[in-house]
Design an enzyme around this catalytic site. Structure first.
Site, short mmCIF file in Angstrom:
data_model
loop_
_atom_site.label_atom_id
_atom_site.label_comp_id
_atom_site.label_asym_id
_atom_site.label_seq_id
_atom_site.Cartn_x
_atom_site.Cartn_y
_atom_site.Cartn_z
N ARG A 109 -5.77 6.14 -7.84
CA ARG A 109 -5.52 7.57 -7.80
C ARG A 109 -5.52 8.18 -9.20
O ARG A 109 -6.08 9.26 -9.43
CB ARG A 109 -4.17 7.82 -7.10
N LEU A 126 0.86 -1.18 0.00
CA LEU A 126 0.00 0.00 0.00
C LEU A 126 0.90 1.23 0.00
O LEU A 126 1.96 1.23 0.63
CB LEU A 126 -0.91 0.02 1.24
N ASP A 127 0.47 2.27 -0.71
CA ASP A 127 1.25 3.50 -0.71
C ASP A 127 1.40 4.03 0.71
O ASP A 127 0.60 3.72 1.60
CB ASP A 127 0.57 4.56 -1.58
N GLN A 128 2.41 4.84 0.93
CA GLN A 128 2.77 5.27 2.27
C GLN A 128 1.60 5.91 3.02
O GLN A 128 1.41 5.67 4.22
CB GLN A 128 3.94 6.25 2.20
#
Length: 296
Positions: free
Chosen positions: A236, A136-138
């Site tokens: 996104r 998962l992105d930060q």
């Protein structure tokens, strides 16, 4: 060290030759070869040839050795386990509720402070893992799946690649999006910014995102999202291209003081060494501030 699995064949399962059973369990062919050559696959306590049928009620015993795997012991430096929130745990699988602001894994040797470092501390010295299955992105929160042993890594990687692991996200986005639908624009690299991706960018690949609007605030919509593909920044990019970037997105949304509002809310997946589809569902509670932001 070795990893041994004893599986009893369900009574409603049709007979299968041993080789076909192992293939159906998504065990890679090179591992099947190693198990056969060294007689580390037993049926009811005895070795059988790969063409012999395995019947309902039979017991299959598999033993994996470190030499079966390219990297049997990942080199992850343990860090504090204080932030590890376990959602689901078995002898093989671990799903945690990732916190906002934590990187999924180290990018440099010896790096600490990432989610993987924290999970290594949680598992302790008795476990060879953790082995990361997805990321998962930060700034993204929610359910993150990993394994505790190397034996089930290739099985779960195949399940992910072949879309038997179903991921559902919640996100607050700019503007008002109604109903449900699907984004299908391919996604590639942004030639002007190496950090970013864009619709129909360089070396674009197929990308499919389904959405459903479920709630509203002023100038914002809560959407449920689920993926058929797993491109970098897929959710996104698709939402930004549709004119509804994620609130707080530092790359694709207008500059604001809000942090990203993207949460991996639900994972549905099959258990290793089974023939069925998704049989387990794990849900991650949303952060307390998820619906609090200053969208204008």
């Amino acid at each position: 060290m070795d990893w041994t699995y004893t599986i009893t064949i369900p009574f409603d399962q049709a007979p299968l030759p041993l080789r076909q059973l192992l293939i159906a369990w998504l065990i890679p062919k090179h591992l099947i070869h190693d198990l056969r050559i060294s007689q580390r696959v037993l049926v009811n306590g005895a070795y059988r040839t790969m063409n012999q049928p395995v019947m309902a009620g039979d017991t299959v015993r598999l033993t994996f050795l470190p030499g079966d795997f390219a990297e049997p012991f990942p080199n992850v430096a343990p860090d504090s386990a204080a932030t590890v929130a376990v959602l689901y745990e078995t002898a093989d699988l671990l799903i945690i509720n990732k916190t906002r602001g934590s990187k999924t894994h180290p990018n440099q040797p010896g790096e600490r402070g990432t989610t993987l470092n924290h999970v290594a501390a949680y598992l302790g010295d008795a476990q060879p893992g953790p082995y990361i299955l997805s990321r998962l992105d930060q700034e993204t929160t929610g359910a993150l799946m990993m394994t505790k042993t190397p034996a089930v890594v290739p099985i779960m990687v195949r399940n992910i690649a072949e879309k038997r692991v179903q991921r559902t996200y919640l996100a607050w986005i700019h503007g008002r999006l109604t109903g449900s639908g699907t984004f299908t624009d391919p996604i590639g690299r942004d030639p002007r910014d190496k950090r970013k991706r864009q619709v129909n960018g360089v070396n674009a690949q197929s990308a499919i995102t389904h959405y459903e609007a479920v709630d509203y605030q002023a100038n914002a919509t809560l959407v449920k999202l689920w993926l058929e593909t797993g491109r970098t920044h897929q959710l996104r990019v698709h939402l930004a291209a549709a004119g509804h970037p994620l609130i707080g997105d530092p790359l694709y949304a207008p500059t604001s003081q809000d942090r990203l509002r993207l949460h991996c809310w639900r994972l549905a997946f099959p258990q290793p060494f089974t023939l069925d589809g998704p049989s387990t569902t794990v849900m991650a509670p949303v952060p307390a501030d998820f619906a609090t932001f200053s969208c204008e």
